[in-house]
Design an enzyme around this catalytic site. Structure first.
Site, PDB file in Angstrom:
ATOM      1  N   LYS A  78     -31.995  23.801  -9.816  1.00  0.00           N
ATOM      2  CA  LYS A  78     -31.238  23.121  -8.870  1.00  0.00           C
ATOM      3  C   LYS A  78     -29.680  22.855  -9.484  1.00  0.00           C
ATOM      4  O   LYS A  78     -29.490  22.778 -10.538  1.00  0.00           O
ATOM      5  CB  LYS A  78     -31.705  21.894  -8.699  1.00  0.00           C
ATOM      6  CG  LYS A  78     -31.172  20.543  -7.784  1.00  0.00           C
ATOM      7  CD  LYS A  78     -32.033  19.624  -7.448  1.00  0.00           C
ATOM      8  CE  LYS A  78     -31.334  18.447  -6.770  1.00  0.00           C
ATOM      9  NZ  LYS A  78     -32.234  17.371  -6.156  1.00  0.00           N
ATOM     10  N   SER A 153     -33.408  16.180  -1.833  1.00  0.00           N
ATOM     11  CA  SER A 153     -32.256  16.824  -2.117  1.00  0.00           C
ATOM     12  C   SER A 153     -32.427  18.260  -2.479  1.00  0.00           C
ATOM     13  O   SER A 153     -31.625  18.981  -2.670  1.00  0.00           O
ATOM     14  CB  SER A 153     -31.325  16.016  -2.967  1.00  0.00           C
ATOM     15  OG  SER A 153     -31.915  16.027  -4.191  1.00  0.00           O
ATOM     16  N   SER A 177     -37.125  13.712  -4.005  1.00  0.00           N
ATOM     17  CA  SER A 177     -36.248  15.179  -3.723  1.00  0.00           C
ATOM     18  C   SER A 177     -37.103  16.338  -4.234  1.00  0.00           C
ATOM     19  O   SER A 177     -36.762  17.343  -4.251  1.00  0.00           O
ATOM     20  CB  SER A 177     -35.048  14.967  -4.334  1.00  0.00           C
ATOM     21  OG  SER A 177     -34.074  14.370  -3.630  1.00  0.00           O
TER      22      SER A 177
HETATM   23  N1  GLN Z   1     -33.659  11.152   0.083  1.00  0.00           N
HETATM   24  C1  GLN Z   1     -33.393  10.008  -1.157  1.00  0.00           C
HETATM   25  C2  GLN Z   1     -32.054   9.790  -1.300  1.00  0.00           C
HETATM   26  O1  GLN Z   1     -31.366  10.232  -0.468  1.00  0.00           O
HETATM   27  C3  GLN Z   1     -33.974  10.817  -2.431  1.00  0.00           C
HETATM   28  C4  GLN Z   1     -32.877  11.795  -3.009  1.00  0.00           C
HETATM   29  C5  GLN Z   1     -33.421  12.265  -4.301  1.00  0.00           C
HETATM   30  O2  GLN Z   1     -34.743  12.326  -4.620  1.00  0.00           O
HETATM   31  N2  GLN Z   1     -32.497  12.810  -5.049  1.00  0.00           N
HETATM   32  O3  GLN Z   1     -31.631   9.056  -1.950  1.00  0.00           O
END
Ligand code: GLN
Length: 485
Positions: A78, A153, A177
């Protein structure tokens, strides 16, 4: 069978038997990326030369008997993990040209184990989002259905694994994410216990919630990567000094005597009936395999979204204060003063969602509001943790959906951030409590979209989750489906 279709374990076996070299395997992934990534948009940076160099080295090492646990295995990262001399954007214009001068601890460990870094993959800007649509350098597609989101994400991680562009990937999970894109793309994803994996070299989003973890096509592969990246690191004071078990050792053990809790609050309105059917099927399968199923309650679930978005945004507003254009990354040129340079750089460099989080977080932390928002959220966080502690007094792990629905169309919900925040309801509590959580492919909807099954466990019980996940995977025997790429 194509080389890129081999699982991690199969590839290792073939290399050990002298039937395959890492250079051949790495080439097959690089060629695959070249052939299909314009349809998947998983990669931001492909390091062809670097990867082939590492593969050659891995083959040499193997010949000399120096065989690490991932010797010759190609992985993607990532794009918020530092890999030395490889551009790291965090999906943001703000870091468009940033080249880290060092490896994150997890990257170093992957390299030391003989892994091959293919490149960096797409993600929501600074990991804020659930669809990867806020990425400034390409938005990953769901490999099972064109025009549908891959989740986020870590959408690029999940899409690259699902579309056979790498053996495994490392993602990060602050509120779901790793697990959510894994679920939406039909791959395995593990968010470890807070403190289990070093975050040195991970770009911070919300420091009390962030964890790095692996995504892969099989549970065993996930356990293998996890074994390599876990463990204490003196460069990360939040990493815990605790022995790392061999996560692959207990995979094949049965489930007799295990109790699985079904949190009743996770099965309420808003849960898609096709998702529910997949989870119920998984529960039935695990019961047949000898697990006892009990209903449990996590009474503070309804507060999770509010608590998470206050805490995560507050920490983000502080962590992202460092991006000012002064030392690295994007800078607005030709400004009249230092203050104007900061303001213009941050206004133009960050995207809408990131700015929304910085504003929410700054507000929640500001004097006069701190007690009502940040402090209150922290107190409710303890109640959420206590719910889990109580649940784990009566069961070994929890089984539930990962998300209330399967993947949705790209562009849907982009004007309604709250609707997207709400879809995180089943994953964010694990981060608030610091416990491990995992997504395992459970089935498909009528429309052919994957649905994952979530397992959550008490702190440091990743081994149990891998074991249950392995049993589920073996019992379900999901057949490979044709990808839509
Ligand atoms: N969807 C969640 C957010 O927008 C989680 C994001 C993540 O785990 N990095 O914060």
């Amino acid at each position: 069978m194509k080389l890129y279709e081999l699982s991690l374990s199969e590839a290792l076996e073939k290399m050990a038997a002298g039937e395959l070299t890492s250079v051949e395997l790495t080439r097959s992934y690089l060629d695959r990326i070249e052939a299909i990534d314009q349809n998947v948009s998983a990669f931001i940076t492909v390091d062809r030369e670097g990867a082939l160099g590492q593969a050659e080295q891995a083959d040499k090492n193997r010949k000399q008997g120096k065989v690490g646990e991932l010797c010759g295995i190609p992985v993607s990262l990532k794009d918020l993990l530092c890999a030395k001399n490889l551009k790291m954007t965090c999906g943001s214009r703000m870091l468009e040209n940033f080249i880290p001068p060092y490896d994150a601890t997890v990257v170093r460990k992957i390299k030391e184990a003989g892994g091959v870094i293919l490149g960096k993959v797409t993600m929501d800007e600074f990991a804020m989002g659930s669809t990867s649509e806020t990425c400034c350098f390409g938005v990953p597609q769901n490999p099972y259905k064109k025009g549908y989101v891959a989740g986020g994400s870590s959408g690029g991680s999940a899409a690259s694994v699902a579309s056979f562009e790498c053996v495994a990937s490392l993602g990060s999970d602050t509120g779901g994410s790793i697990r959510q894109p894994a679920s939406l793309c039909g791959v395995v994803g593990m968010k470890p216990t807070y403190g289990r994996v070093s975050r040195f070299g991970l770009t911070a989003f919300a420091s009390s919630l962030d964890q790095i973890g692996p995504l892969s096509r099989t549970v065993e592969d996930c356990a293998r990567v996890m074994k390599v990246i876990a463990g204490h690191d003196f460069m990360d004071s939040t990493s815990v000094k605790r022995e790392v078990p061999d996560y692959t050792a207990s995979l094949t053990a049965g489930l007799e005597g295990m109790k699985l809790g079904v949190p009743k609050e996770y099965f309420t309105e808003g849960l898609d009936s096709e998702v529910e059917a997949v989870i119920n099927n998984a529960i039935g399968v695990l019961k047949e395999k000898g697990a006892e199923i009990v209903e449990i309650s996590l009474p503070h679930t309804e507060y999770c979204v509010a608590v998470y978005y206050l805490i995560a945004s507050s920490e983000a507003s502080s962590n992202l204060a460092r991006y000012d254009g002064a030392l690295y990354g994007y800078r607005k040129e030709n400004t009249q003063s230092l203050l104007e340079m900061y303001k213009e750089t941050r206004s133009l460099g960050f995207g809408e969602e990131v700015k929304r989080r910085i504003l929410i977080g700054t507000y929640a932390l500001s004097s006069g509001y701190y007690d009502a928002y940040y402090k209150k959220a922290s107190q409710v966080r303890t109640l959420i943790l206590n719910d889990f502690k109580k649940a784990f007094e009566s069961c070994d792990a929890l089984i539930s959906p990962v998300t209330p629905m399967a993947a949705w169309k790209m562009g849907e919900n982009t004007d309604d951030p709250l609707a997207v925040y709400m879809s995180d309801i089943l994953t964010i509590s694990a981060n608030l409590a610091g416990i491990p959580g995992m997504s395992i492919p459970g089935g498909f909807t009528q429309a052919g979209l994957p649905v994952g099954v979530q397992l959550q466990g008490a702190h440091f019980t990743e081994d149990k989750l891998f074991k249950i996940g392995f049993n589920l995977e073996q019992a379900l025997q999901l057949q490979p489906r044709k990808l839509d790429i």
